[in-house]
Design a protein around this motif. Structure first.
Motif, PDB file in Angstrom:
ATOM      1  N   LEU A   1      85.724  67.227   4.082  1.00 44.38           N
ATOM      2  CA  LEU A   1      86.860  67.230   5.006  1.00 44.38           C
ATOM      3  C   LEU A   1      86.711  68.360   6.009  1.00 44.38           C
ATOM      4  O   LEU A   1      86.782  68.143   7.235  1.00 44.38           O
ATOM      5  CB  LEU A   1      88.152  67.389   4.207  1.00 44.38           C
ATOM      6  N   LEU A   2      86.455  69.553   5.498  1.00 45.90           N
ATOM      7  CA  LEU A   2      86.340  70.719   6.380  1.00 45.90           C
ATOM      8  C   LEU A   2      85.177  70.539   7.344  1.00 45.90           C
ATOM      9  O   LEU A   2      85.296  70.798   8.547  1.00 45.90           O
ATOM     10  CB  LEU A   2      86.139  71.989   5.543  1.00 45.90           C
ATOM     11  N   LEU A   3      84.046  70.035   6.806  1.00 43.49           N
ATOM     12  CA  LEU A   3      82.850  69.854   7.633  1.00 43.49           C
ATOM     13  C   LEU A   3      83.133  68.877   8.768  1.00 43.49           C
ATOM     14  O   LEU A   3      82.804  69.139   9.936  1.00 43.49           O
ATOM     15  CB  LEU A   3      81.721  69.319   6.741  1.00 43.49           C
ATOM     16  N   SER A   4      83.769  67.741   8.438  1.00 41.54           N
ATOM     17  CA  SER A   4      84.000  66.729   9.467  1.00 41.54           C
ATOM     18  C   SER A   4      84.980  67.251  10.510  1.00 41.54           C
ATOM     19  O   SER A   4      84.794  67.031  11.713  1.00 41.54           O
ATOM     20  CB  SER A   4      84.513  65.434   8.833  1.00 41.54           C
ATOM     21  N   ILE A   5      85.999  67.993  10.053  1.00 46.00           N
ATOM     22  CA  ILE A   5      86.971  68.514  11.021  1.00 46.00           C
ATOM     23  C   ILE A   5      86.307  69.531  11.936  1.00 46.00           C
ATOM     24  O   ILE A   5      86.481  69.490  13.158  1.00 46.00           O
ATOM     25  CB  ILE A   5      88.171  69.135  10.283  1.00 46.00           C
ATOM     26  N   PHE A   6      85.499  70.410  11.346  1.00 42.18           N
ATOM     27  CA  PHE A   6      84.873  71.441  12.174  1.00 42.18           C
ATOM     28  C   PHE A   6      83.857  70.834  13.131  1.00 42.18           C
ATOM     29  O   PHE A   6      83.737  71.275  14.270  1.00 42.18           O
ATOM     30  CB  PHE A   6      84.232  72.522  11.295  1.00 42.18           C
ATOM     31  N   SER A   7      83.123  69.797  12.659  1.00 42.56           N
ATOM     32  CA  SER A   7      82.138  69.203  13.566  1.00 42.56           C
ATOM     33  C   SER A   7      82.833  68.440  14.681  1.00 42.56           C
ATOM     34  O   SER A   7      82.345  68.379  15.805  1.00 42.56           O
ATOM     35  CB  SER A   7      81.192  68.289  12.783  1.00 42.56           C
ATOM     36  N   THR A   8      84.008  67.861  14.418  1.00 45.41           N
ATOM     37  CA  THR A   8      84.709  67.111  15.463  1.00 45.41           C
ATOM     38  C   THR A   8      85.435  68.043  16.424  1.00 45.41           C
ATOM     39  O   THR A   8      85.392  67.853  17.637  1.00 45.41           O
ATOM     40  CB  THR A   8      85.755  66.152  14.836  1.00 45.41           C
ATOM     41  N   GLY A   9      86.107  69.032  15.853  1.00 44.07           N
ATOM     42  CA  GLY A   9      87.010  69.803  16.698  1.00 44.07           C
ATOM     43  C   GLY A   9      86.574  71.227  16.959  1.00 44.07           C
ATOM     44  O   GLY A   9      87.146  71.898  17.822  1.00 44.07           O
ATOM     45  N   GLY A  10      85.569  71.707  16.238  1.00 42.23           N
ATOM     46  CA  GLY A  10      85.178  73.115  16.363  1.00 42.23           C
ATOM     47  C   GLY A  10      84.852  73.503  17.790  1.00 42.23           C
ATOM     48  O   GLY A  10      85.263  74.560  18.262  1.00 42.23           O
ATOM     49  N   GLY A  11      84.121  72.611  18.498  1.00 37.63           N
ATOM     50  CA  GLY A  11      83.706  72.915  19.865  1.00 37.63           C
ATOM     51  C   GLY A  11      84.863  72.935  20.846  1.00 37.63           C
ATOM     52  O   GLY A  11      84.749  73.484  21.940  1.00 37.63           O
ATOM     53  N   TRP A  12      85.981  72.325  20.473  1.00 38.20           N
ATOM     54  CA  TRP A  12      87.118  72.222  21.394  1.00 38.20           C
ATOM     55  C   TRP A  12      88.089  73.387  21.245  1.00 38.20           C
ATOM     56  O   TRP A  12      89.057  73.503  21.992  1.00 38.20           O
ATOM     57  CB  TRP A  12      87.865  70.907  21.159  1.00 38.20           C
ATOM     58  N   LEU A  13      87.804  74.204  20.242  1.00 40.92           N
ATOM     59  CA  LEU A  13      88.697  75.333  19.990  1.00 40.92           C
ATOM     60  C   LEU A  13      88.416  76.427  21.006  1.00 40.92           C
ATOM     61  O   LEU A  13      87.285  76.874  21.150  1.00 40.92           O
ATOM     62  CB  LEU A  13      88.415  75.857  18.570  1.00 40.92           C
ATOM     63  N   SER A  14      89.422  76.847  21.750  1.00 41.15           N
ATOM     64  CA  SER A  14      89.205  77.904  22.743  1.00 41.15           C
ATOM     65  C   SER A  14      90.528  78.596  23.025  1.00 41.15           C
ATOM     66  O   SER A  14      91.589  78.105  22.625  1.00 41.15           O
ATOM     67  CB  SER A  14      88.670  77.307  24.037  1.00 41.15           C
ATOM     68  N   ALA A  15      90.462  79.716  23.686  1.00 35.75           N
ATOM     69  CA  ALA A  15      91.683  80.455  24.010  1.00 35.75           C
ATOM     70  C   ALA A  15      92.576  79.625  24.920  1.00 35.75           C
ATOM     71  O   ALA A  15      93.808  79.637  24.770  1.00 35.75           O
ATOM     72  CB  ALA A  15      91.328  81.780  24.671  1.00 35.75           C
ATOM     73  N   GLU A  16      91.965  78.880  25.850  1.00 37.43           N
ATOM     74  CA  GLU A  16      92.775  78.056  26.767  1.00 37.43           C
ATOM     75  C   GLU A  16      93.507  76.976  25.984  1.00 37.43           C
ATOM     76  O   GLU A  16      94.650  76.659  26.256  1.00 37.43           O
ATOM     77  CB  GLU A  16      91.881  77.394  27.837  1.00 37.43           C
ATOM     78  N   MET A  17      92.767  76.402  24.992  1.00 32.36           N
ATOM     79  CA  MET A  17      93.348  75.322  24.207  1.00 32.36           C
ATOM     80  C   MET A  17      94.535  75.831  23.397  1.00 32.36           C
ATOM     81  O   MET A  17      95.511  75.121  23.174  1.00 32.36           O
ATOM     82  CB  MET A  17      92.249  74.761  23.298  1.00 32.36           C
ATOM     83  N   LEU A  18      94.479  77.100  22.973  1.00 35.08           N
ATOM     84  CA  LEU A  18      95.564  77.653  22.159  1.00 35.08           C
ATOM     85  C   LEU A  18      96.813  77.947  22.978  1.00 35.08           C
ATOM     86  O   LEU A  18      97.896  78.078  22.433  1.00 35.08           O
ATOM     87  CB  LEU A  18      95.101  78.934  21.457  1.00 35.08           C
TER      88      LEU A  18
END
Lengths: 286, 485
Positions: free
Chosen positions: B42-59
């Motif tokens: 679960l963690l792996l799939s979430i991080f591979s899908t969304g990890g790259g989209w995590l950014s200060a702007e996104m927050l």
């Protein structure tokens, strides 16, 4: 007041106190009227847990400023009677009692008894030391803060007085702010006694106060009981017959919910009137 | 029976017994590692899908329709925090109070004891009720309040309301907005017929002129930005490096038109012509012939409106304008963060109560006896002996319950609707706000692939949030255990 903890000193102190004690108590009994001298007057008293009758038709006068010991085998109802003396049995939903149990002039079994005020006058020390998880100072100050409007400096004096009375002051005076749970078992029990006397009770009930303690701590508590006897009426429940013999003025022997024999400690232990008493105090049963 | 000592019995097969025991422990290990493998996947799939989209702007950014690259969860994080706070503030006192009642104030009366038992039974059952059911309950109890009050309508004043000021707002001929207080009975629109005292948006009070609307002028009422009075002067200037004439329209816009050939410093506009505004849009400038119909002075224009016209579309009417203070409240609560927080409080209430009961039960009876024996009243026993010892357990339970509340989407969808983004920031408890779980729910189902990635990134944030809360719970427990020991 504070006694040194060496065994020889303590033994000496105890033997001394014992010889003087009986003279003192006999003298006071002779010179005062009986009603003035009675702290607790129990008459036709029955106590129940649900439908089970724990105590049957008790009649007993507990004299003022003396130590009265309740002895008897487990389940004979001595703790029940003790707990009724300050209505601690109110916590038990199924407990009820009939008859008369007078502290001073009032029957405390009556419905309109103010138990809060009663417990201020009749303090209690339990079998297992139960200090609050607070500082030593806060433990002793607890009752005073509950009942009285008291200034900070006065409170400090009261705590010091109580701890000195309980022969604990010298051991804890440098760490009043540290947790009471850091004390040893015997110190905790003396702290509980200090806490109980800080509200200025007239009567002090002790429910097997030494049963969880080692012999040295037990001896200190017994010394303390002897000292406190001058100011408080003390009722002590004990399984230890030597203890009853050592530190009490009067003894009541309980068996199966009834008082078999009651009288001066010396008489009960040396010249028992009833066979059951003799069997018990000589260790044939119980 | 055989004599156990003199007649020994036959042993059971020892090797088989021990083998069964060891194989059982291996099975247990396999089963528990399966759970860990699932979690890791679960963690792996979430991080591979969304990890790259995590950014200060996104927050910090908020949701943008069809634009996952610029969307974010700023509003959702604030919304989740606010709702979680409301939920905790509501659930904690009620929950702890109920637990104290159930554990410490047991009645002696037989009838009351039955009632007491019934409450306990209900709480145990409520802990297992699905959260969407609480959503519907919240809808009835908080959003509509059982229909006891008239429902909230847009542009209408609720019957019971505090913290809101109503005023009418209108646009003057000069293009600026003015306001004046609404009469006690408010209506969506108000027609201005007579001159009256108003204040500008900066709070400056002045008298609003009413200009009679001729047919001609009223026609251009909505196009004042593109209209000038016949004979308006235009000044020679340089615009984008070209010699141009410039002038201001009645609506306050600056417009430019080419000066060709250059004759003089000023030009008079006498006929409709093509002009451009500072942004470069070109349009035809209307020329109003009846210059006496409306004032030309910009200062006067900014303080004037048209009078009532027979044609409703040309009326100068003011619309109702509401300003909410931070304590704005009305009954019923309607779909708002307050309703959402209270509904979540209902969801976690049974959990808080049961956890608090456990903590209170864990307090040794000897402490209660000690306090009672000192002459404490029942409440003093609770306050000075029971609660101090039970607080760590209660806090741990409450925080774990709140971490459940943070992740709830279903009840929030019911009581606040699926809000993804709002134009205004959360300013009062009566506003709506997006929250993390609902945002994730909506994004994950979006047609746009980008939003799926963004949803995964939001899940990472939510998981981090939960992890943080659980660690706080563990920390509190550890600290108090050390303190009490």
């Amino acid at each position: 007041m504070q006694k040194l903890a060496t065994p020889s000193n303590r033994a000496q102190g105890r033997s001394l106190s014992k010889s003087t004690k009986y003279q003192a108590s006999t003298a006071t009994i002779d010179s005062s009227s009986e009603s003035m001298m009675t702290a607790i007057d129990i008459a036709n008293f029955n106590a129940f847990y649900g439908t089970f009758q724990a105590l049957h038709d008790l009649n007993l006068k507990i004299p003022r400023q003396q130590v009265t010991a309740f002895i008897g085998p487990s389940g004979c109802g001595k703790s029940t009677l003790l707990k009724w003396c300050n209505r601690m049995n109110d916590i038990v939903p199924i407990a009820h009692a009939t008859g008369s149990l007078k502290v001073g002039d009032r029957n405390i079994l009556s419905r309109n008894t103010d138990v809060v005020d009663l417990r201020r006058q009749v303090g209690m020390v339990f079998q297992k030391a139960n200090p609050f998880p607070k500082s030593i100072f806060d433990n002793v100050a607890y009752g005073a803060r509950l009942h009285y409007k008291i200034s900070r400096s006065e409170l400090y004096e009261l705590v010091e007085w109580s701890l000195k009375k309980a022969a604990l002051w010298d051991e804890v005076k440098d760490r009043l702010k540290s947790s009471a749970l850091g004390l040893s078992g015997g110190q905790q029990q003396r702290l509980c006694i200090a806490r109980a006397i800080a509200t200025g009770p007239e009567i002090l009930l002790m429910d097997e106060p030494c049963s969880a303690l080692d012999p040295a701590s037990t001896a200190r508590i017994e010394d303390l009981i002897f000292e406190l006897r001058r100011q408080f009426t003390i009722v002590i429940v004990t399984h230890n017959m030597q203890q009853a013999a050592r530190c009490s003025d009067r003894t009541a022997f309980f068996f199966e919910g009834k008082i078999v024999e009651e009288g001066a400690t010396e008489d009960v232990f040396t010249r028992p009137q009833k066979q059951q008493t003799e069997d018990y105090v000589t260790g044939k049963f119980g | 029976m055989k004599d156990p000592i003199n007649e020994p019995r036959e042993y059971r097969n020892d090797a088989r017994r021990k083998m069964f025991s060891s194989s059982f422990s291996v099975t247990c290990l396999l089963v528990s590692s399966l759970a860990i493998v699932v979690l890791a996947t679960l963690l792996l799939s979430i991080f591979s899908t969304g990890g790259g989209w995590l950014s200060a702007e996104m927050l910090t950014a908020s949701h943008r329709e069809n634009n996952p690259e610029e969307s974010g969860i700023g509003q959702a994080i604030i919304g989740s925090l606010v709702i979680c706070t409301i939920c905790g503030l509501a659930a904690l006192p009620i929950g702890v109070g109920t637990a104290i009642f159930l554990e410490e104030f047991k009645p002696k009366n037989r009838f009351l004891r039955m009632l007491h038992g019934l409450v306990q039974l209900n709480i145990n059952n409520l802990a297992g009720v699905p959260s969407i059911v609480y959503g519907i309950l919240g809808l009835t109890a908080f959003v509509y309040m059982f229909g006891a009050f008239s429902p909230i309508r847009v542009n209408d004043q609720p019957d019971y309301e505090i913290g809101a000021t109503y005023s009418y707002q209108t646009k003057t001929l000069g293009g600026n907005y003015v306001r004046f207080p609404a009469t006690p009975k408010i209506q969506p629109f108000f027609e201005i017929k007579q001159p009256r005292q108003v204040s500008s948006s900066e709070g400056q009070p002045f008298k609003l002129n009413v200009v009679s609307a001729t047919t001609d002028a009223a026609e251009y009422k909505d196009k004042l930005e593109e209209t000038v009075i016949l004979g308006t002067k235009a000044e020679l200037t340089s615009h984008n490096g070209v010699e141009s004439y410039t002038t201001q329209t009645l609506g306050g816009t600056t417009v430019f038109f080419k000066a060709e050939p250059t004759y003089s410093q000023f030009a008079k506009i006498l006929e409709p012509l093509m002009v451009s505004d500072p942004e470069g849009n070109t349009f035809e400038l209307n020329v109003l012939s009846k210059s006496d119909a409306i004032p030309t002075n910009p200062e006067v224009l900014s303080k004037s409106v048209f009078a009532d016209s027979p044609d409703p579309t040309k009326r100068s009417s003011a619309s109702i304008f509401r300003e909410n203070s931070f304590f704005h409240m009305h009954l019923p609560f309607s779909k708002s963060v307050l309703s959402a927080g209270l509904t979540l409080a209902l969801v976690i209430l049974p959990i808080v109560i049961i956890a608090s009961q456990e903590a209170i039960r864990g307090v040794p009876q000897t402490l209660r006896e000690a306090a009672f024996g000192m002459g404490a009243t029942r409440w003093q026993v609770v306050r000075s002996a029971v609660l101090p010892s039970a607080i760590p357990g209660i806090m741990t339970g409450a925080i774990l319950a709140m971490s459940r509340a943070v992740g709830e989407a279903a009840p929030l969808l019911a009581v606040m609707g699926g809000v993804l983004g709002t134009t205004n920031h959360l300013s009062s408890l009566m506003d709506k706000t997006p929250v993390l779980p609902v945002t994730i729910f909506k994004w994950a189902g979006d047609e746009n692939q980008g939003f799926e990635h963004l949803a995964a990134a939001a899940i990472i944030v939510l998981l981090a949030f939960l992890l943080l809360m659980n660690s706080v719970a563990i920390f509190i427990r550890y600290r108090y255990e050390k303190k009490l020991a």
